[in-house]
Design a protein around this motif. Structure first.
Motif, PDB file in Angstrom:
ATOM      1  N   PRO A  48       0.604  -1.118  -0.129  1.00  0.00           N
ATOM      2  CA  PRO A  48      -0.126   0.226   0.048  1.00  0.00           C
ATOM      3  C   PRO A  48       0.658   0.844   0.226  1.00  0.00           C
ATOM      4  N   GLU A 177     -15.678  -2.223   2.671  1.00  0.00           N
ATOM      5  CA  GLU A 177     -13.926  -1.584   2.579  1.00  0.00           C
ATOM      6  C   GLU A 177     -13.905  -0.911   1.317  1.00  0.00           C
ATOM      7  N   ARG A 180     -15.089   2.086   0.510  1.00  0.00           N
ATOM      8  CA  ARG A 180     -14.350   2.486   1.057  1.00  0.00           C
ATOM      9  C   ARG A 180     -13.120   3.119   0.697  1.00  0.00           C
ATOM     10  N   SER A 181     -12.972   2.561   0.534  1.00  0.00           N
ATOM     11  CA  SER A 181     -11.119   2.372  -0.217  1.00  0.00           C
ATOM     12  C   SER A 181     -11.588   2.905  -1.417  1.00  0.00           C
ATOM     13  N   ARG A 185      -9.997   7.480  -2.653  1.00  0.00           N
ATOM     14  CA  ARG A 185      -9.214   7.772  -3.899  1.00  0.00           C
ATOM     15  C   ARG A 185      -9.830   9.260  -4.255  1.00  0.00           C
ATOM     16  N   SER A 214      -5.930   5.145   1.726  1.00  0.00           N
ATOM     17  CA  SER A 214      -6.475   4.398   0.229  1.00  0.00           C
ATOM     18  C   SER A 214      -6.405   2.981  -0.143  1.00  0.00           C
ATOM     19  N   TYR A 215      -5.248   2.684  -0.319  1.00  0.00           N
ATOM     20  CA  TYR A 215      -4.197   1.163  -0.257  1.00  0.00           C
ATOM     21  C   TYR A 215      -4.545   0.440   0.649  1.00  0.00           C
ATOM     22  N   ARG A 216      -4.160   0.587   1.608  1.00  0.00           N
ATOM     23  CA  ARG A 216      -4.241   0.386   3.172  1.00  0.00           C
ATOM     24  C   ARG A 216      -5.979  -0.683   3.643  1.00  0.00           C
ATOM     25  N   LEU A 217      -6.336   0.217   3.311  1.00  0.00           N
ATOM     26  CA  LEU A 217      -7.954  -0.852   3.161  1.00  0.00           C
ATOM     27  C   LEU A 217      -8.678  -1.219   2.324  1.00  0.00           C
ATOM     28  N   LEU A 218      -7.743  -0.798   1.063  1.00  0.00           N
ATOM     29  CA  LEU A 218      -7.948  -2.279  -0.945  1.00  0.00           C
ATOM     30  C   LEU A 218      -6.940  -3.037   0.285  1.00  0.00           C
TER      31      LEU A 218
END
Length: 227
Positions: A48, A177, A180-181, A185, A214-218
């Motif tokens: 991420p 999730e 939300r991600s 973004r 965003s990428y941590r949540l993805l």
């Protein structure tokens, strides 16, 4: 003396040529194997933080019309974060950069469609590293939809759901999730749009922070499909 002379005599031309050709063939074979070795491409394998840094850099390159830098960033993501072969990474970078370049000067949805063939080709390659079957045409149309929605002043919380649809098509997951991600973004994009030409280094750092979230949540959202 005769023995010494024979040992130090120049190699006949035809033998040198055979050795040179053999060496060239070995180098070509090694390069071909390297270029097409997929190294287990997987869209879920990204880091991420690295993705956030890369995307921030690519956004800057896009808005500054530095297409060579955009191409390099796209190649690095495909190769280092998703594990595509060098050959496929080149194709991914070329198609994505050309789609962006064709979209950038467009003034309507009809003109924006010029980017579709490249986007379809781009998603066709990505599909090979997806955990599910991907409809490349559907993904390409959805991608172009949110590109255009930004220009039509659609709010980030709305076009973020279209970004989420692209993620769902690629990862085979549709959950809170993922959405939300995608909205995070989209909000990073809206931040860039709001500042536009007045962007500072601090603003780019803020975008990198938002993209990291965003990428941590993805990554968390798709973890269930990574086991």
């Amino acid at each position: 003396m005769l023995v010494y002379s024979a040992m130090t005599a120049p190699m006949p031309h035809h033998r040198r040529l055979r050795r040179t050709l053999a060496l060239a063939g070995a180098v070509l074979l090694a390069a071909t194997v390297y270029a097409f070795n997929p190294r287990q491409a997987d869209l879920r394998a990204f880091d991420p933080a690295a993705m956030a840094r890369a995307e921030t850099s690519m956004w800057r390159a896009y808005y500054e019309k530095r297409y060579a830098a955009l191409f390099t960033g796209l190649y690095d993501v495909a190769r280092e974060q998703q594990g595509f072969s060098p050959a496929d990474s080149l194709r991914i970078a070329f198609l994505a950069a050309r789609a962006a370049k064709r979209f950038q000067p467009s003034g309507s949805r009809a003109e924006a469609d010029a980017a579709l063939p490249d986007l379809i080709g781009y998603f066709e390659i990505l599909a090979g590293a997806a955990p599910v079957n991907v409809d490349a045409k559907d993904a390409a149309h959805s991608e172009l939809d949110w590109w255009q929605a930004r220009r039509e002043h659609v709010g980030p919380d709305d076009y973020g759901l279209t970004i989420a649809r692209v993620s769902s098509l690629l990862y085979g997951i549709d959950n809170a999730e993922i959405r939300r991600s995608a909205v995070l973004r989209a909000r990073a994009m809206a931040y860039r749009d709001a500042h536009a030409a007045s962007m500072t280094e601090a603003d780019w750092s803020e975008i990198a922070r938002q993209l990291d979230a965003s990428y941590r949540l993805l990554k968390q959202a798709i973890a269930v499909n990574s086991r």
